[in-house]
Design a protein around this motif. Sequence first.
Motif, mmCIF file in Angstrom:
data_model
loop_
_atom_site.group_PDB
_atom_site.id
_atom_site.type_symbol
_atom_site.label_atom_id
_atom_site.label_comp_id
_atom_site.label_asym_id
_atom_site.label_seq_id
_atom_site.Cartn_x
_atom_site.Cartn_y
_atom_site.Cartn_z
ATOM 1 N N LEU A 128 0.820 -1.213 0.000
ATOM 2 C CA LEU A 128 0.000 0.000 0.000
ATOM 3 C C LEU A 128 0.853 1.263 0.000
ATOM 4 O O LEU A 128 0.543 2.250 -0.692
ATOM 5 N N GLU A 129 1.928 1.250 0.760
ATOM 6 C CA GLU A 129 2.791 2.433 0.837
ATOM 7 C C GLU A 129 3.571 2.647 -0.457
ATOM 8 O O GLU A 129 3.652 3.769 -0.969
ATOM 9 N N GLU A 130 4.123 1.568 -1.004
ATOM 10 C CA GLU A 130 4.995 1.707 -2.159
ATOM 11 C C GLU A 130 4.229 1.878 -3.470
ATOM 12 O O GLU A 130 4.796 2.387 -4.449
ATOM 13 N N LEU A 131 2.988 1.470 -3.506
ATOM 14 C CA LEU A 131 2.193 1.615 -4.730
ATOM 15 C C LEU A 131 1.275 2.833 -4.686
ATOM 16 O O LEU A 131 0.347 2.953 -5.493
ATOM 17 N N ALA A 132 1.550 3.754 -3.771
ATOM 18 C CA ALA A 132 0.714 4.952 -3.658
ATOM 19 C C ALA A 132 0.805 5.833 -4.905
ATOM 20 O O ALA A 132 -0.029 6.727 -5.095
ATOM 21 N N ASP A 133 1.805 5.589 -5.755
ATOM 22 C CA ASP A 133 1.967 6.402 -6.961
ATOM 23 C C ASP A 133 1.108 5.915 -8.129
ATOM 24 O O ASP A 133 1.099 6.536 -9.185
ATOM 25 N N LEU A 134 0.370 4.825 -7.952
ATOM 26 C CA LEU A 134 -0.549 4.401 -9.007
ATOM 27 C C LEU A 134 -1.751 5.350 -9.076
ATOM 28 O O LEU A 134 -2.028 6.109 -8.142
ATOM 29 N N ASN A 135 -2.468 5.268 -10.175
ATOM 30 C CA ASN A 135 -3.634 6.140 -10.396
ATOM 31 C C ASN A 135 -4.881 5.505 -9.786
ATOM 32 O O ASN A 135 -5.807 5.085 -10.482
ATOM 33 N N TRP A 136 -4.892 5.438 -8.444
ATOM 34 C CA TRP A 136 -6.021 4.827 -7.746
ATOM 35 C C TRP A 136 -7.273 5.684 -7.908
ATOM 36 O O TRP A 136 -7.223 6.906 -7.757
ATOM 37 N N ILE A 137 -8.392 5.032 -8.150
ATOM 38 C CA ILE A 137 -9.662 5.768 -8.273
ATOM 39 C C ILE A 137 -10.683 5.327 -7.222
ATOM 40 O O ILE A 137 -11.778 5.878 -7.151
ATOM 41 N N GLY A 138 -10.306 4.363 -6.368
ATOM 42 C CA GLY A 138 -11.205 3.932 -5.310
ATOM 43 C C GLY A 138 -10.721 2.640 -4.690
ATOM 44 O O GLY A 138 -9.850 1.957 -5.231
ATOM 45 N N MET A 139 -11.308 2.307 -3.548
ATOM 46 C CA MET A 139 -10.874 1.135 -2.789
ATOM 47 C C MET A 139 -12.056 0.545 -2.039
ATOM 48 O O MET A 139 -12.980 1.256 -1.638
ATOM 49 N N ASP A 140 -12.000 -0.767 -1.825
ATOM 50 C CA ASP A 140 -12.853 -1.373 -0.812
ATOM 51 C C ASP A 140 -12.016 -2.300 0.060
ATOM 52 O O ASP A 140 -10.981 -2.810 -0.364
ATOM 53 N N CYS A 141 -12.458 -2.477 1.292
ATOM 54 C CA CYS A 141 -11.867 -3.427 2.237
ATOM 55 C C CYS A 141 -13.018 -4.279 2.757
ATOM 56 O O CYS A 141 -13.944 -3.763 3.392
ATOM 57 N N VAL A 142 -12.959 -5.583 2.479
ATOM 58 C CA VAL A 142 -14.120 -6.439 2.699
ATOM 59 C C VAL A 142 -13.780 -7.660 3.555
ATOM 60 O O VAL A 142 -12.624 -7.954 3.819
ATOM 61 N N GLU A 143 -14.848 -8.360 3.945
ATOM 62 C CA GLU A 143 -14.807 -9.662 4.628
ATOM 63 C C GLU A 143 -14.292 -9.606 6.074
ATOM 64 O O GLU A 143 -13.888 -10.624 6.625
ATOM 65 N N VAL A 144 -14.333 -8.433 6.706
ATOM 66 C CA VAL A 144 -14.071 -8.358 8.143
ATOM 67 C C VAL A 144 -15.331 -8.839 8.867
ATOM 68 O O VAL A 144 -16.407 -8.264 8.710
ATOM 69 N N ALA A 145 -15.186 -9.905 9.640
ATOM 70 C CA ALA A 145 -16.316 -10.494 10.374
ATOM 71 C C ALA A 145 -15.968 -10.498 11.862
ATOM 72 O O ALA A 145 -15.345 -11.442 12.370
ATOM 73 N N PRO A 146 -16.335 -9.453 12.590
ATOM 74 C CA PRO A 146 -15.837 -9.263 13.958
ATOM 75 C C PRO A 146 -16.253 -10.344 14.944
ATOM 76 O O PRO A 146 -15.590 -10.518 15.971
ATOM 77 N N ALA A 147 -17.299 -11.102 14.668
ATOM 78 C CA ALA A 147 -17.708 -12.148 15.607
ATOM 79 C C ALA A 147 -16.632 -13.217 15.780
ATOM 80 O O ALA A 147 -16.600 -13.907 16.799
ATOM 81 N N TYR A 148 -15.756 -13.358 14.809
ATOM 82 C CA TYR A 148 -14.705 -14.380 14.858
ATOM 83 C C TYR A 148 -13.343 -13.776 15.169
ATOM 84 O O TYR A 148 -12.319 -14.468 15.125
ATOM 85 N N ASP A 149 -13.310 -12.490 15.488
ATOM 86 C CA ASP A 149 -12.045 -11.799 15.734
ATOM 87 C C ASP A 149 -11.537 -12.085 17.139
ATOM 88 O O ASP A 149 -12.275 -12.547 18.013
ATOM 89 N N HIS A 150 -10.264 -11.794 17.357
ATOM 90 C CA HIS A 150 -9.649 -11.884 18.678
ATOM 91 C C HIS A 150 -8.889 -10.589 18.926
ATOM 92 O O HIS A 150 -8.076 -10.172 18.097
ATOM 93 N N ALA A 151 -9.191 -9.949 20.046
ATOM 94 C CA ALA A 151 -8.490 -8.723 20.452
ATOM 95 C C ALA A 151 -8.505 -7.654 19.361
ATOM 96 O O ALA A 151 -7.586 -6.841 19.264
ATOM 97 N N GLU A 152 -9.545 -7.670 18.523
ATOM 98 C CA GLU A 152 -9.722 -6.685 17.455
ATOM 99 C C GLU A 152 -8.556 -6.668 16.464
ATOM 100 O O GLU A 152 -8.305 -5.665 15.788
#
Length: 310
Positions: free
Chosen positions: A264-288
């Motif tokens: 993510l840090e090194e590819l910040a120079d790409l022509n990004w037009i949007g992002m999603d972050c998916v599939e976080v299911a907190p019921a199965y998480d540990h210590a967040e």
Amino acid sequence: MSSPIGHFAFANHSNRFLACAPLDHQPFAVAGVPYDGAVTHRPGARFGPQAIRAASLMLCDGIHPHFDVSPLAHVGDALDMRLPNASPLTEVRRHIEAQAAELMARHHCVFLGGDHSVTLSLLRAAQARYGGGEPLACVHFDAHCDTWQDHFGEPSGHGTWTYEAIREGLISAPHTVQIGIRSSGERAAREYVADQGGQIFTARALRGHDGAGLAPVLEAIRGRIGQRPCYLTLDIDVLDPAFAPGTGTPEPGGLSSSQVLTFLEELADLNWIGMDCVEVAPAYDHAELTSNAAATFVWTYLCGRVARMA
């Protein structure tokens, strides 16, 4: 955004990412997509957006140690989309696409999922807004290839969207890069992107590589994508379950948080037009652990975009 659809108990309409201001005129928007009706294993990703937002509050003033900027003054939170979660997937996707298009008309958007089926709708809106009649480039972080042609007999789901997006001309296969793929699956699905001219960096190929060790991979991605408008989709299960247990389909042998941050840090120079972050299911998480990783990835992406504005 006004909608006749009512509030669900899991849909967040108060807490905001980084405790930023409500969305108004800011150039960047964060919006939740609380839908998990297309999963094939453990449900619960509809609770992901509020968990990511809560975890983001740990980032305090939000000044990034690599980019030395904070996105706080540049981002507003649109809160969660209003979705008919009991409707067929086609109807849910229609609502997601319409709301995403409205947001993209005025803002550079980051979407918090939700299962990975939501990405097809987001790509439909993004290609219409940014594609100029051409398919977008796509960088896809995931344990799974998501190129199956059906979901155990169902025509579409959270594991078919990449296949559908290429077939619809939303993304250009030669400008698509998959990172972290490692799940079981037949060769036709596993190698579909490569067979269509794209590139796959499996989790196995990336073992032992981080920091300077990722330089050849980063250069290959830059060379392939260039400055073509590029969408970033990050399934949190790209991480090894040691770093992200809170997801619906965990797969051992994944990437580390450090590796993903390097990308993510090194590819910040790409022509990004949007992002999603998916599939976080907190019921199965540990210590967040999972929601903290997701919040940090979203924050890093936003900081990279703000740094490019300077």
